[in-house]
Design a protein around this motif. Sequence first.
Motif, short mmCIF file in Angstrom:
data_model
loop_
_atom_site.label_atom_id
_atom_site.label_comp_id
_atom_site.label_asym_id
_atom_site.label_seq_id
_atom_site.Cartn_x
_atom_site.Cartn_y
_atom_site.Cartn_z
N THR A 26 6.10 -8.70 20.39
CA THR A 26 5.81 -10.10 20.69
C THR A 26 7.11 -10.68 21.66
O THR A 26 8.15 -10.17 21.49
CB THR A 26 5.55 -11.04 19.31
N THR A 27 6.70 -11.88 22.09
CA THR A 27 7.69 -12.60 22.74
C THR A 27 8.89 -13.15 22.10
O THR A 27 10.14 -12.97 22.32
CB THR A 27 7.29 -13.71 23.66
N SER A 28 8.65 -13.46 20.74
CA SER A 28 9.47 -13.91 19.73
C SER A 28 10.59 -13.02 19.41
O SER A 28 11.85 -12.87 19.43
CB SER A 28 9.28 -14.46 18.61
N ALA B 65 14.60 -12.32 20.16
CA ALA B 65 15.59 -11.85 19.05
C ALA B 65 16.34 -11.00 19.23
O ALA B 65 17.62 -10.95 19.07
CB ALA B 65 14.77 -11.74 17.57
N VAL B 66 15.92 -9.93 19.96
CA VAL B 66 16.65 -8.59 20.32
C VAL B 66 17.70 -9.06 21.44
O VAL B 66 18.61 -8.61 21.58
CB VAL B 66 15.70 -7.41 20.68
N ALA B 67 17.10 -10.02 22.48
CA ALA B 67 18.24 -10.45 23.51
C ALA B 67 19.14 -11.08 22.99
O ALA B 67 20.32 -10.86 23.33
CB ALA B 67 17.35 -10.91 24.36
N THR B 68 18.87 -11.99 21.95
CA THR B 68 19.99 -12.70 21.33
C THR B 68 21.04 -11.97 20.45
O THR B 68 21.97 -12.12 20.58
CB THR B 68 19.33 -13.79 20.35
N ILE B 69 20.21 -11.01 19.86
CA ILE B 69 21.37 -10.11 19.11
C ILE B 69 22.01 -9.38 20.02
O ILE B 69 23.30 -9.12 19.66
CB ILE B 69 20.27 -9.20 18.06
N SER B 70 21.66 -8.89 21.25
CA SER B 70 22.43 -7.94 22.16
C SER B 70 23.44 -8.76 22.49
O SER B 70 24.91 -8.29 22.87
CB SER B 70 21.43 -7.36 22.95
#
Length: 152
Positions: free
Chosen positions: A8-10, A14-19
């Motif tokens: 999903t978009t969320s 979340a993956v982008a923020t963690i990266s």
Amino acid sequence: MNPPYSITTSILKAVATISEKIGEVNANFLTKQSPELRKQNRIQTIQASLGIEGNTLSTDQITAILENKRVLGPWKDIQEVMNAIAVYDRLSDYKPADEKSFLAAHKQLMAKLLPDAGAYRRQGVGIIKSGQVEHVAPPRRHIQRATNNLFV
């Protein structure tokens, strides 16, 4: 076979923020060199680059100069090291694509070694090793054009 979840978009956010956070951690903590390692790299870089030009000082002597200790050696070699240290200290002040900055770095690097430090040379130069011509630099008349190509 499909995975037992939906992307999903969320989840993507979340993956982008963690990266992004992992990148910040790596940049700020994991990839920084220790001050001692930076000092050793600086000393070895100065010794290697000046050695190409015939400087005879060892890494131990360069370390002593960096630590403001007295060193026995040829005056010219000691001055070259002191000039190189001064340039490294101001490296962040220089602009790589700026001719004035280039000449300012040359002026510092050649201080007390050349009467026209910080200006383009006015005569031919070369490197002689063991009585043999090792390298002849481009003629003086080509210097301005060649350096202009660096700063376009």
